[in-house]
Design a protein around this motif. Structure first.
Motif, PDB file in Angstrom:
ATOM      1  N   ARG A  10       0.830  -1.198   0.000  1.00  0.00           N
ATOM      2  CA  ARG A  10       0.000   0.000   0.000  1.00  0.00           C
ATOM      3  C   ARG A  10       0.867   1.253   0.000  1.00  0.00           C
ATOM      4  NH1 ARG A  10      -4.584   1.740  -1.811  1.00  0.00           N
ATOM      5  NH2 ARG A  10      -5.787   0.055  -0.932  1.00  0.00           N
ATOM      6  N   ILE A  11       1.973   1.244   0.735  1.00  0.00           N
ATOM      7  CA  ILE A  11       2.899   2.384   0.760  1.00  0.00           C
ATOM      8  C   ILE A  11       3.478   2.625  -0.633  1.00  0.00           C
ATOM      9  CG2 ILE A  11       5.154   3.148   1.610  1.00  0.00           C
ATOM     10  CD1 ILE A  11       4.384   1.797   4.291  1.00  0.00           C
ATOM     11  N   ARG A  12       3.906   1.536  -1.298  1.00  0.00           N
ATOM     12  CA  ARG A  12       4.458   1.660  -2.655  1.00  0.00           C
ATOM     13  C   ARG A  12       3.406   2.196  -3.620  1.00  0.00           C
ATOM     14  NH1 ARG A  12       6.258  -3.636  -1.749  1.00  0.00           N
ATOM     15  NH2 ARG A  12       4.795  -4.406  -3.319  1.00  0.00           N
ATOM     16  N   ARG A  13       2.198   1.645  -3.528  1.00  0.00           N
ATOM     17  CA  ARG A  13       1.120   2.028  -4.432  1.00  0.00           C
ATOM     18  C   ARG A  13       0.701   3.474  -4.201  1.00  0.00           C
ATOM     19  NH1 ARG A  13      -4.010   2.597  -4.843  1.00  0.00           N
ATOM     20  NH2 ARG A  13      -5.151   1.926  -6.663  1.00  0.00           N
ATOM     21  N   ASN A  14       0.603   3.881  -2.943  1.00  0.00           N
ATOM     22  CA  ASN A  14       0.216   5.256  -2.630  1.00  0.00           C
ATOM     23  C   ASN A  14       1.186   6.262  -3.238  1.00  0.00           C
ATOM     24  OD1 ASN A  14      -2.056   4.541  -1.224  1.00  0.00           O
ATOM     25  ND2 ASN A  14      -1.131   4.775   0.794  1.00  0.00           N
ATOM     26  N   GLU A  15       2.462   5.949  -3.200  1.00  0.00           N
ATOM     27  CA  GLU A  15       3.464   6.862  -3.752  1.00  0.00           C
ATOM     28  C   GLU A  15       3.303   7.004  -5.262  1.00  0.00           C
ATOM     29  OE1 GLU A  15       6.625   9.560  -3.905  1.00  0.00           O
ATOM     30  OE2 GLU A  15       5.300   8.910  -2.306  1.00  0.00           O
ATOM     31  N   VAL A  17       0.582   6.453  -7.038  1.00  0.00           N
ATOM     32  CA  VAL A  17      -0.685   7.142  -7.306  1.00  0.00           C
ATOM     33  C   VAL A  17      -0.541   8.636  -7.026  1.00  0.00           C
ATOM     34  CG1 VAL A  17      -3.062   7.389  -6.488  1.00  0.00           C
ATOM     35  CG2 VAL A  17      -2.154   5.130  -6.959  1.00  0.00           C
ATOM     36  N   ARG A  18       0.161   8.987  -5.947  1.00  0.00           N
ATOM     37  CA  ARG A  18       0.373  10.398  -5.613  1.00  0.00           C
ATOM     38  C   ARG A  18       1.123  11.113  -6.730  1.00  0.00           C
ATOM     39  NH1 ARG A  18       4.115  13.881  -3.528  1.00  0.00           N
ATOM     40  NH2 ARG A  18       5.745  12.302  -3.624  1.00  0.00           N
ATOM     41  N   LEU A  19       2.163  10.461  -7.254  1.00  0.00           N
ATOM     42  CA  LEU A  19       2.942  11.081  -8.326  1.00  0.00           C
ATOM     43  C   LEU A  19       2.120  11.229  -9.603  1.00  0.00           C
ATOM     44  CD1 LEU A  19       6.388   9.341  -7.801  1.00  0.00           C
ATOM     45  CD2 LEU A  19       5.768  11.697  -7.274  1.00  0.00           C
ATOM     46  N   ARG A  20       1.283  10.227  -9.897  1.00  0.00           N
ATOM     47  CA  ARG A  20       0.431  10.302 -11.078  1.00  0.00           C
ATOM     48  C   ARG A  20      -0.585  11.434 -10.928  1.00  0.00           C
ATOM     49  NH1 ARG A  20      -2.932   5.881 -10.936  1.00  0.00           N
ATOM     50  NH2 ARG A  20      -1.094   4.565 -11.116  1.00  0.00           N
ATOM     51  N   ASN A  21      -1.210  11.533  -9.750  1.00  0.00           N
ATOM     52  CA  ASN A  21      -2.181  12.601  -9.504  1.00  0.00           C
ATOM     53  C   ASN A  21      -1.525  13.965  -9.621  1.00  0.00           C
ATOM     54  OD1 ASN A  21      -4.188  10.751  -9.038  1.00  0.00           O
ATOM     55  ND2 ASN A  21      -4.099  10.922  -6.819  1.00  0.00           N
TER      56      ASN A  21
END
Length: 83
Positions: A10-15, A17-21
């Motif tokens: 989840r930590i990897r995925r959140n990062e 997704v944050r960069l994409r957003n």
């Protein structure tokens, strides 16, 4: 630090997704600035649908609030109409 495998994922995925957003939001803001600085009505009218589409996508993905998207689109359409 997280101990569970799912928490680490989840930590990897959140990062990512944050960069994409962040990228999508910044790209949209730049397109809005370009549209606002446009003085030619024809060019602004051709650019408007793409910018509106970008704003709608941000709103759909909850990157910006739906009301903010509506306000942005309204102001941009009003500006293009007055050119």
């Amino acid at each position: 630090m997280a101990n569970h495998k799912s928490a680490l994922k989840r930590i990897r995925r959140n990062e990512s997704v944050r960069l994409r957003n962040r990228y999508q939001h910044k790209t949209t803001r730049n397109a809005i600035k370009k549209l606002r600085s446009e003085t030619d009505k024809k060019a602004a009218e051709t650019l408007l649908p793409t910018v509106v589409s970008m704003i709608d996508k941000l709103s759909k993905r909850n990157i910006i609030h739906a009301n903010k998207a509506a306000n942005l689109k309204s102001k941009l359409m009003k500006q293009v109409a007055t050119l």
